[in-house]
Design a protein around this motif. Structure first.
Motif, PDB file in Angstrom:
ATOM      1  N   UNK A   7       4.657  -1.903  29.739  1.00 41.16           N
ATOM      2  CA  UNK A   7       5.145  -3.132  29.142  1.00 41.16           C
ATOM      3  C   UNK A   7       5.912  -2.810  27.869  1.00 41.16           C
ATOM      4  N   UNK A   8       6.891  -3.649  27.588  1.00 40.81           N
ATOM      5  CA  UNK A   8       7.585  -3.650  26.308  1.00 40.81           C
ATOM      6  C   UNK A   8       7.348  -5.025  25.706  1.00 40.81           C
ATOM      7  N   UNK A   9       6.937  -5.033  24.460  1.00 36.68           N
ATOM      8  CA  UNK A   9       6.503  -6.244  23.780  1.00 36.68           C
ATOM      9  C   UNK A   9       7.560  -6.685  22.773  1.00 36.68           C
ATOM     10  N   UNK A  10       7.742  -8.005  22.686  1.00 37.05           N
ATOM     11  CA  UNK A  10       8.534  -8.593  21.605  1.00 37.05           C
ATOM     12  C   UNK A  10       7.540  -9.150  20.607  1.00 37.05           C
ATOM     13  N   UNK A  11       7.282  -8.377  19.563  1.00 36.91           N
ATOM     14  CA  UNK A  11       6.287  -8.774  18.578  1.00 36.91           C
ATOM     15  C   UNK A  11       6.884  -9.599  17.460  1.00 36.91           C
ATOM     16  N   UNK A  12       6.007 -10.083  16.592  1.00 35.46           N
ATOM     17  CA  UNK A  12       6.440 -10.804  15.401  1.00 35.46           C
ATOM     18  C   UNK A  12       5.593 -10.305  14.236  1.00 35.46           C
ATOM     19  N   UNK A  13       6.096 -10.500  13.071  1.00 38.87           N
ATOM     20  CA  UNK A  13       5.417 -10.009  11.877  1.00 38.87           C
ATOM     21  C   UNK A  13       6.268  -8.966  11.186  1.00 38.87           C
ATOM     22  N   UNK A  14       5.868  -8.540   9.999  1.00 39.40           N
ATOM     23  CA  UNK A  14       6.704  -7.653   9.187  1.00 39.40           C
ATOM     24  C   UNK A  14       7.037  -6.315   9.852  1.00 39.40           C
ATOM     25  N   UNK A  15       6.056  -5.655  10.471  1.00 34.82           N
ATOM     26  CA  UNK A  15       6.330  -4.355  11.090  1.00 34.82           C
ATOM     27  C   UNK A  15       7.241  -4.542  12.298  1.00 34.82           C
ATOM     28  N   UNK A  16       6.942  -5.520  13.142  1.00 33.41           N
ATOM     29  CA  UNK A  16       7.788  -5.792  14.311  1.00 33.41           C
ATOM     30  C   UNK A  16       9.198  -6.173  13.891  1.00 33.41           C
ATOM     31  N   UNK A  17       9.305  -6.982  12.844  1.00 30.01           N
ATOM     32  CA  UNK A  17      10.630  -7.378  12.355  1.00 30.01           C
ATOM     33  C   UNK A  17      11.429  -6.164  11.898  1.00 30.01           C
ATOM     34  N   UNK A  18      10.764  -5.227  11.236  1.00 29.90           N
ATOM     35  CA  UNK A  18      11.437  -4.003  10.796  1.00 29.90           C
ATOM     36  C   UNK A  18      11.904  -3.164  11.977  1.00 29.90           C
ATOM     37  N   UNK A  19      11.041  -3.011  12.974  1.00 27.28           N
ATOM     38  CA  UNK A  19      11.420  -2.245  14.168  1.00 27.28           C
ATOM     39  C   UNK A  19      12.594  -2.921  14.866  1.00 27.28           C
ATOM     40  N   UNK A  55       1.802 -12.135  23.553  1.00 26.64           N
ATOM     41  CA  UNK A  55       2.386 -13.400  23.993  1.00 26.64           C
ATOM     42  C   UNK A  55       3.711 -13.192  24.721  1.00 26.64           C
ATOM     43  N   UNK A  56       4.556 -12.280  24.217  1.00 30.56           N
ATOM     44  CA  UNK A  56       5.891 -12.070  24.784  1.00 30.56           C
ATOM     45  C   UNK A  56       6.061 -10.602  25.164  1.00 30.56           C
ATOM     46  N   UNK A  57       6.186 -10.360  26.469  1.00 30.11           N
ATOM     47  CA  UNK A  57       6.389  -8.992  26.935  1.00 30.11           C
ATOM     48  C   UNK A  57       7.025  -9.002  28.318  1.00 30.11           C
ATOM     49  N   UNK A  58       7.548  -7.848  28.679  1.00 36.55           N
ATOM     50  CA  UNK A  58       8.101  -7.646  30.018  1.00 36.55           C
ATOM     51  C   UNK A  58       7.399  -6.447  30.635  1.00 36.55           C
ATOM     52  N   UNK A  59       7.238  -6.500  31.947  1.00 40.89           N
ATOM     53  CA  UNK A  59       6.648  -5.386  32.687  1.00 40.89           C
ATOM     54  C   UNK A  59       7.787  -4.644  33.370  1.00 40.89           C
ATOM     55  N   UNK A  60       7.781  -3.331  33.233  1.00 40.66           N
ATOM     56  CA  UNK A  60       8.802  -2.475  33.833  1.00 40.66           C
ATOM     57  C   UNK A  60       8.145  -1.495  34.794  1.00 40.66           C
ATOM     58  N   UNK A  61       8.922  -1.046  35.768  1.00 38.01           N
ATOM     59  CA  UNK A  61       8.448   0.012  36.663  1.00 38.01           C
ATOM     60  C   UNK A  61       9.475   1.127  36.691  1.00 38.01           C
ATOM     61  N   UNK A  62       8.983   2.332  36.921  1.00 37.30           N
ATOM     62  CA  UNK A  62       9.865   3.469  37.121  1.00 37.30           C
ATOM     63  C   UNK A  62      10.379   3.433  38.552  1.00 37.30           C
ATOM     64  N   UNK A  63      11.627   3.766  38.733  1.00 35.36           N
ATOM     65  CA  UNK A  63      12.261   3.745  40.056  1.00 35.36           C
ATOM     66  C   UNK A  63      12.034   5.085  40.744  1.00 35.36           C
TER      67      UNK A  63
END
Length: 165
Positions: A7-19, A55-63
């Motif tokens: 999964x790749x997450x879309x986070x919120x907060x100061x550290x996530x905002x910086x990334x 709360x916000x993420x996507x699931x990915x698979x390797x091809x």
């Protein structure tokens, strides 16, 4: 979603905002799926196995990978449970982002530490342990959450409340 996906997450907060700012992407965290709604992830408390509570993420698979490779990724990830988190490597990613903005070359492994890792490097190394190279243009572990999403070796399979892709 099955073990070996990530999964790749879309986070919120100061550290996530910086990334997000330095990566020019909403993806701020990465984790390896290890079971039904369970992930292996590098957190500030080290590598842990946790329920998915984002709360916000996507699931990915390797091809084009085998079930054996997917299982091997999870086994490798579990073998690293308890290892530390590398705040220094996070700083190295920031410096590399600045270098790239200036048109300069990245410095692979900048500020990396032994037995400590960041979330996206953890997912990358789990894949590489099974011969799966998500980003052949990068050295092992030198990949950010956004960098994982740019790989031609992956595809999105689920979207959970993402702001945008």
């Amino acid at each position: 979603m099955k073990p070996g996906n990530f999964i790749l997450v879309q986070g919120s907060g100061p550290i996530s905002d910086g990334i997000a700012f330095f990566e020019r992407s909403g993806f701020t965290h990465a984790a390896l799926v290890s079971g039904e709604n369970i992930i292996l992830e590098a957190t500030p408390n080290g590598i842990q196995e946790n329920p998915i509570e984002y709360e916000r993420y996507a699931v990915f698979e390797f091809i084009d990978v085998t079930d054996e490779q997917l299982k091997g990724m999870v086994d490798f990830g579990r073998s690293r449970l308890g290892e530390g988190y590398s705040f220094r490597q996070d700083a190295g990613f920031v410096i590399n982002g600045i270098l790239e903005e200036m048109g300069l070359e990245r410095i692979p492994g900048l500020l990396a530490e032994k037995k400590k890792i960041v979330c996206s490097a953890f997912v990358d190394l789990c894949a590489r342990s099974q011969g799966i190279i998500a980003r052949p243009d990068r050295k092992p572990g030198d990949v950010t959450p956004a960098g994982l999403s740019y790989s031609p070796r992956i595809r999105i399979i689920e979207n959970h409340n993402l702001w945008e892709l």
